[in-house]
Design a protein around this motif. Structure first.
Motif, PDB file in Angstrom:
ATOM      1  N   MET A 174       0.838  -1.184   0.215  1.00  0.00           N
ATOM      2  CA  MET A 174      -0.138   0.021  -0.044  1.00  0.00           C
ATOM      3  C   MET A 174       0.892   1.198   0.056  1.00  0.00           C
ATOM      4  N   THR A 175       1.731   1.119   0.698  1.00  0.00           N
ATOM      5  CA  THR A 175       2.729   2.383   0.681  1.00  0.00           C
ATOM      6  C   THR A 175       3.289   2.865  -0.439  1.00  0.00           C
ATOM      7  N   GLN A 176       3.778   1.866  -1.443  1.00  0.00           N
ATOM      8  CA  GLN A 176       4.094   2.080  -2.546  1.00  0.00           C
ATOM      9  C   GLN A 176       3.012   2.835  -3.544  1.00  0.00           C
ATOM     10  N   LEU A 177       1.700   2.488  -3.351  1.00  0.00           N
ATOM     11  CA  LEU A 177       0.830   3.032  -4.116  1.00  0.00           C
ATOM     12  C   LEU A 177       0.468   4.349  -3.687  1.00  0.00           C
ATOM     13  N   LEU A 178       0.688   4.745  -2.712  1.00  0.00           N
ATOM     14  CA  LEU A 178       0.517   6.102  -2.411  1.00  0.00           C
ATOM     15  C   LEU A 178       1.610   7.121  -2.486  1.00  0.00           C
ATOM     16  N   THR A 179       2.949   6.503  -2.830  1.00  0.00           N
ATOM     17  CA  THR A 179       3.941   7.400  -2.701  1.00  0.00           C
ATOM     18  C   THR A 179       3.785   8.711  -3.720  1.00  0.00           C
ATOM     19  N   SER A 180       3.120   8.529  -4.948  1.00  0.00           N
ATOM     20  CA  SER A 180       3.105   9.744  -5.704  1.00  0.00           C
ATOM     21  C   SER A 180       2.102  10.652  -5.121  1.00  0.00           C
ATOM     22  N   ILE A 193     -20.294  13.545  -8.817  1.00  0.00           N
ATOM     23  CA  ILE A 193     -19.086  13.574  -9.280  1.00  0.00           C
ATOM     24  C   ILE A 193     -18.596  14.909  -9.304  1.00  0.00           C
ATOM     25  N   GLN A 194     -17.372  15.283  -8.813  1.00  0.00           N
ATOM     26  CA  GLN A 194     -16.744  16.301  -8.618  1.00  0.00           C
ATOM     27  C   GLN A 194     -16.370  16.890  -9.966  1.00  0.00           C
ATOM     28  N   ASP A 195     -16.432  18.525 -10.161  1.00  0.00           N
ATOM     29  CA  ASP A 195     -15.963  19.074 -11.380  1.00  0.00           C
ATOM     30  C   ASP A 195     -14.428  19.321 -11.062  1.00  0.00           C
ATOM     31  N   ASN A 196     -13.760  19.472 -12.008  1.00  0.00           N
ATOM     32  CA  ASN A 196     -12.342  19.752 -11.954  1.00  0.00           C
ATOM     33  C   ASN A 196     -11.441  19.103 -11.013  1.00  0.00           C
ATOM     34  N   GLY A 197     -11.514  17.640 -11.432  1.00  0.00           N
ATOM     35  CA  GLY A 197     -10.830  16.651 -10.482  1.00  0.00           C
ATOM     36  C   GLY A 197     -10.996  15.560 -11.309  1.00  0.00           C
ATOM     37  N   VAL A 198     -10.201  14.516 -10.826  1.00  0.00           N
ATOM     38  CA  VAL A 198     -10.238  13.083 -11.486  1.00  0.00           C
ATOM     39  C   VAL A 198     -11.123  12.155 -10.321  1.00  0.00           C
ATOM     40  N   THR A 199     -12.017  11.453 -10.915  1.00  0.00           N
ATOM     41  CA  THR A 199     -12.931  10.576 -10.290  1.00  0.00           C
ATOM     42  C   THR A 199     -12.358   9.187 -10.627  1.00  0.00           C
ATOM     43  N   ALA A 200     -11.764   8.401  -9.876  1.00  0.00           N
ATOM     44  CA  ALA A 200     -11.452   6.977 -10.428  1.00  0.00           C
ATOM     45  C   ALA A 200     -12.519   5.844 -10.023  1.00  0.00           C
ATOM     46  N   LEU A 201     -13.029   5.114 -10.928  1.00  0.00           N
ATOM     47  CA  LEU A 201     -14.054   3.922 -10.676  1.00  0.00           C
ATOM     48  C   LEU A 201     -13.189   2.780 -10.700  1.00  0.00           C
ATOM     49  N   ILE A 202     -13.091   2.065  -9.768  1.00  0.00           N
ATOM     50  CA  ILE A 202     -12.570   0.730  -9.523  1.00  0.00           C
ATOM     51  C   ILE A 202     -13.489  -0.176  -9.226  1.00  0.00           C
ATOM     52  N   GLY A 203     -12.831  -1.568  -9.288  1.00  0.00           N
ATOM     53  CA  GLY A 203     -13.555  -2.689  -8.990  1.00  0.00           C
ATOM     54  C   GLY A 203     -13.609  -3.933  -9.751  1.00  0.00           C
ATOM     55  N   PRO A 204     -13.916  -5.124  -9.454  1.00  0.00           N
ATOM     56  CA  PRO A 204     -13.597  -6.197 -10.264  1.00  0.00           C
ATOM     57  C   PRO A 204     -14.296  -6.246 -11.687  1.00  0.00           C
ATOM     58  N   SER A 231      -5.971  10.217  -8.992  1.00  0.00           N
ATOM     59  CA  SER A 231      -7.529  10.544  -8.614  1.00  0.00           C
ATOM     60  C   SER A 231      -7.423  11.241  -7.535  1.00  0.00           C
ATOM     61  N   GLN A 232      -8.608  12.129  -7.431  1.00  0.00           N
ATOM     62  CA  GLN A 232      -8.871  12.661  -6.026  1.00  0.00           C
ATOM     63  C   GLN A 232      -9.812  12.060  -5.338  1.00  0.00           C
ATOM     64  N   LYS A 233     -10.887  11.482  -6.005  1.00  0.00           N
ATOM     65  CA  LYS A 233     -12.017  10.685  -5.430  1.00  0.00           C
ATOM     66  C   LYS A 233     -12.077   9.271  -6.212  1.00  0.00           C
ATOM     67  N   THR A 234     -12.212   8.298  -5.308  1.00  0.00           N
ATOM     68  CA  THR A 234     -12.058   6.908  -5.843  1.00  0.00           C
ATOM     69  C   THR A 234     -13.687   6.351  -5.515  1.00  0.00           C
ATOM     70  N   THR A 273      -9.647   9.738  -2.270  1.00  0.00           N
ATOM     71  CA  THR A 273      -8.848   8.556  -2.929  1.00  0.00           C
ATOM     72  C   THR A 273      -7.989   8.131  -1.765  1.00  0.00           C
ATOM     73  N   ALA A 274      -7.381   8.990  -1.100  1.00  0.00           N
ATOM     74  CA  ALA A 274      -6.447   8.710   0.105  1.00  0.00           C
ATOM     75  C   ALA A 274      -7.030   7.726   1.186  1.00  0.00           C
ATOM     76  N   LYS A 275      -8.250   8.119   1.329  1.00  0.00           N
ATOM     77  CA  LYS A 275      -9.014   7.489   2.441  1.00  0.00           C
ATOM     78  C   LYS A 275      -9.470   6.150   2.088  1.00  0.00           C
ATOM     79  N   ILE A 276      -9.826   5.819   0.817  1.00  0.00           N
ATOM     80  CA  ILE A 276     -10.137   4.558   0.285  1.00  0.00           C
ATOM     81  C   ILE A 276      -8.952   3.779   0.031  1.00  0.00           C
TER      82      ILE A 276
END
Ligand SMILES: Nc1ncnc2c1ncn2[C@@H]1O[C@H](COP(=O)(O)OP(=O)(O)OP(=O)(O)O)[C@@H](O)[C@H]1O
Ligand SMILES: [Mg+2]
Lengths: 433, 286
Positions: free
Chosen positions: B1-7, B61-72, B248-251, B265-268
């Protein structure tokens, strides 16, 4: 595994047996494939050899160089130069006199008759008549003309009439052979490229018969067929594939279009006879009606080709267009149709090639007429190439058999050219995505 | 997880996860309120024939930002993404119900023309799909059909600006007449983004845009997305957790047609509330 640690299950005796069996099967399959191909190739080679073998001789023809004196006393005794009178004049006499002058020894009636049979009677007289009609000033002059020999002389010189059969069973008498040999030796009879075959129309004399009328008729009928079937076929296919609602009714239409492609062509001929001729009163034997009937026949082919070409276009292209706000129609006409065009054209050309070779429906609508004029419009009576072949193939004489084969060769050449264009288009225009 | 969040330079929440695992059963709220919501979805369902692929999604969905949709795979991410530009309308048998507001306006109401909507909501697909035309024509196609340029010079300008925004201008400026399909996969994907930008959309939807690209092309694309988010609302479907975390900012995490969890995103990624989310992002499912 535990018993035979070193041998895998795929190396056991049973496995090896299975392998042998499978290989034998494969060899048998390959053998049958090769046999089938050899059979097909032999049949094709046979066809080509026999057609070319008899047909090539129709592309040259023997003609005779004659000196004719256009006697004023024979052609225009009143000296009025009336065109109608000139047309009716006795040109046969002119040709006969020319021959009698060439062979002054011939005096008996039978001999004279036989001598006249060396040249194409109507070929020579019509030739001189045309010249005089066009230029009445020729009357009184002496002309050198080149006209076809009679078909019997032509066949004799082509080796199809054998000299060693007894005279009674031969169409050319010994005396005629003597004249012909002398004329050949003198260079007065020569084999020349048979222009008449390409410029002439149907005729009762094989030496004057040509395919011009049939070619023109076929070309006109094909143009009519293409002009009707292509836009309607492509339009119907685009509509059915892209815009039609999917329900029972459109399913029904789809099934029927596929069935239409399997309907024997003579049925379309009957339909044309009933609807275009009897009901709509369009002219018989005309390329217009022929083209309409061929259009009916080609229509399902074009629809099917267009639909499969449209389906071969990756849906991602459509999605790309839609995603920048193109409407469905724009996506189809700006992207799908251009990409499907090579496939559509290929299918249409092949459909047209099929239509070109079609005989039965044309027989039904009367395109079997004996046509001695090259049609100038789609409503003029005309023959079609395959029908012409059908008509000529009815006459057993060598001269006709030759021309039948030659006409088949012309038809095959046109067909191969059309298919070649189709293949060229497919390989050239096809874009990758 | 730590690697994922480094950036993303967020604090690692790794330490918290054991306790949260216990709270996995807790019913989580997926409603997120923004001041700047571009889209508001209420009870959105997508049906394919008799199959319900999405079971009533409520989500902003928020304006001016990136929302990521994830899932199997098969959970309905793509189906949901296509709700926003009404691409589901073009799929036979597909049906969308519920309410989707874009800037407060129902995009499924009768007075919205889906074709015009798609000019406002651009889309980039998993497989790059440039038209088999020149690079120039690819970008110019949208402006042409919408009549955005009066003159050729104007059109040239739009093409250049769009290619610049798509981060492709420097690479293709000398060969605008070459076919777009001749570019590399990563370049094609940026060309498609430029094509979308050319009609001046407000939203760009991306469905696994990097899944056919190598890591370098992916990195370039991510930089581009990061720049674009200043001016556009971006919704992206991705199978790469790392990518979602980076850009992304929101996931939103989807599972079998349900929106399971949605938030920062950070929270998820560090502190998921639902057990399914946690299993998925740690690679135990999906
Ligand atoms: N065109 C379609 N017709 C019928 N069913 C479809 C169609 N598209 C998607 N589905 C179904 O809807 C469900 C959700 O599919 P969707 O493509 O939205 O999933 P996804 O999350 O994007 O999956 P992936 O990660 O594999 O792309 C799946 O069960 C799928 O089978
Ligand atoms: Mg998907």
């Amino acid at each position: 595994m535990a018993n035979q640690p070193s041998q895998s299950i795929h190396q056991s005796d049973r496995a090896l047996k299975r392998l042998k069996k499978r290989k034998a099967k494969e060899i048998r399959f390959k053998f049958f494939g090769i046999v089938a191909i050899i059979l097909a190739m032999t049949a094709l080679a046979w066809l080509l050899v026999s057609v070319i073998g008899t047909g090539y001789k129709a592309f040259y023809q023997h003609s005779i160089t004659m000196t004719v004196v256009l006697e004023e006393t024979t052609l225009d005794p009143t000296n009025a130069r009336d065109p109608d009178a000139l047309r009716q004049a006795n040109y046969r006499r002119i040709i006969q006199e020319a021959l009698y002058t060439r062979f002054p020894d011939v005096s008996d009636r039978k001999g004279k008759r036989d001598l006249f049979r060396v040249v194409s009677a109507s070929g020579a007289t019509n030739h001189v008549r045309q010249m005089v009609y066009k230029n009445p000033d020729l009357v009184g002059q002496t002309l050198t003309i080149v006209v076809p020999t009679s078909d019997d002389v032509d066949q004799l010189l082509k080796g199809n009439i054998l000299r060693d059969v007894p005279e009674q069973r031969r169409k050319v008498s010994d005396q005629q052979i003597g004249w012909v040999d002398e004329l050949v030796a003198n260079g007065e009879i020569k084999a020349r490229f048979n222009v008449i075959f390409f410029t002439g129309t149907d005729s009762r004399d094989p030496e004057l018969a040509g395919i011009a009328s049939a070619l023109a008729g076929s070309a006109m009928a094909l143009l009519v067929a293409f002009a009707l079937a292509f836009p309607i076929g492509v339009g119907a296919a685009v509509y059915l594939d892209e815009f039609a609602p999917k329900n029972k009714f459109t399913d029904f239409i789809e099934i029927n279009i596929n069935n239409l492609a399997a309907v024997p062509s003579i049925v379309f001929g009957l339909l044309g006879l009933a609807v275009f001729l009897n009901f709509m009163g369009l002219p018989r034997s005309a390329p217009l009606v022929g083209g309409m009937v061929l259009a009916l026949m080609t229509f399902p082919t074009i629809i099917i080709a267009t639909r499969s070409a449209l389906r071969a276009v990756s849906p991602s292209i459509r999605d790309g267009a839609l995603s920048v706000g193109a409407s469905h129609i724009q996506a189809v006409f700006h992207h799908k149709l251009p990409l499907a065009a090579p496939g559509i054209l290929t299918g249409s050309i092949i459909g047209m090639a099929q239509a070109l070779g079609e005989t039965a429906p044309l027989l039904m609508i009367g395109m079997v007429a004996f046509v001695t004029e090259i049609p100038t419009s789609v409503t003029d009576p005309a023959a079609a190439l395959p029908v012409q072949i059908f008509l000529w193939s009815d006459s057993p004489e060598r001269a006709w058999a030759e021309r039948t084969s030659a006409a088949i060769l012309v038809l095959l050449t046109v067909l191969i050219t059309m298919n070649g264009i189709a293949i060229f288009l497919r390989s050239r225009l096809e874009k990758r995505w | 997880m730590t690697q994922l969040l480094t950036s993303t330079n967020k604090v690692s929440y790794r330490a918290l996860t054991p306790e949260l695992e216990l709270m996995g059963q807790v019913n989580v709220t997926t409603e997120t309120e923004f001041d700047n919501a571009k889209f508001t979805c209420r009870d959105v369902r997508v049906h394919y024939g008799s199959l319900e692929a999405l079971h009533g999604i409520d989500m902003n969905i928020q304006d001016n930002g990136v929302t990521a949709l994830i899932g199997p795979s098969g959970c309905g991410k793509s189906s949901f993404l296509r709700v926003f530009n009404r691409m589901n309308d073009t799929i036979t048998g597909a049906r969308v119900s519920g309410e989707v507001l874009m800037d407060g306006q129902d995009i499924y109401s009768n007075d919205i023309d889906p074709v015009l909507l798609r000019a406002r909501v651009g889309m980039v697909f998993q497989k790059p799909n440039p038209f088999p035309k020149s690079i120039y024509d690819n970008v110019a196609y949208g402006p042409r059909i919408h009549g955005l340029a009066e003159t050729r010079v104007e059109l040239d300008g739009i093409v250049e600006t769009s290619l610049r925004k798509g981060g492709l201008w420097e690479e293709v400026k000398d060969r605008l007449d070459d076919p777009g399909t001749g570019l590399s996969g990563g370049q094609q994907q940026r060309l498609v983004i430029a094509r979308a930008i050319a009609v001046d959309p407000e939203v760009i939807l991306m469905d696994e845009p990097a899944s056919a690209l190598d890591p370098i092309a992916t990195a370039k694309l991510e930089v581009l997305i990061d720049e674009l988010k200043e001016n556009y609302c971006i919704v992206i479907v991705t199978h790469s957790m790392a990518q979602a975390a980076r850009i992304s900012q929101k996931t939103a995490f989807f599972h079998m047609g349900d929106l399971v969890e949605y938030g920062e995103t950070a929270k998820i990624f560090s502190n998921p509330e639902d057990k399914r989310t946690q299993d998925y992002i740690t690679g135990r499912t999906g």
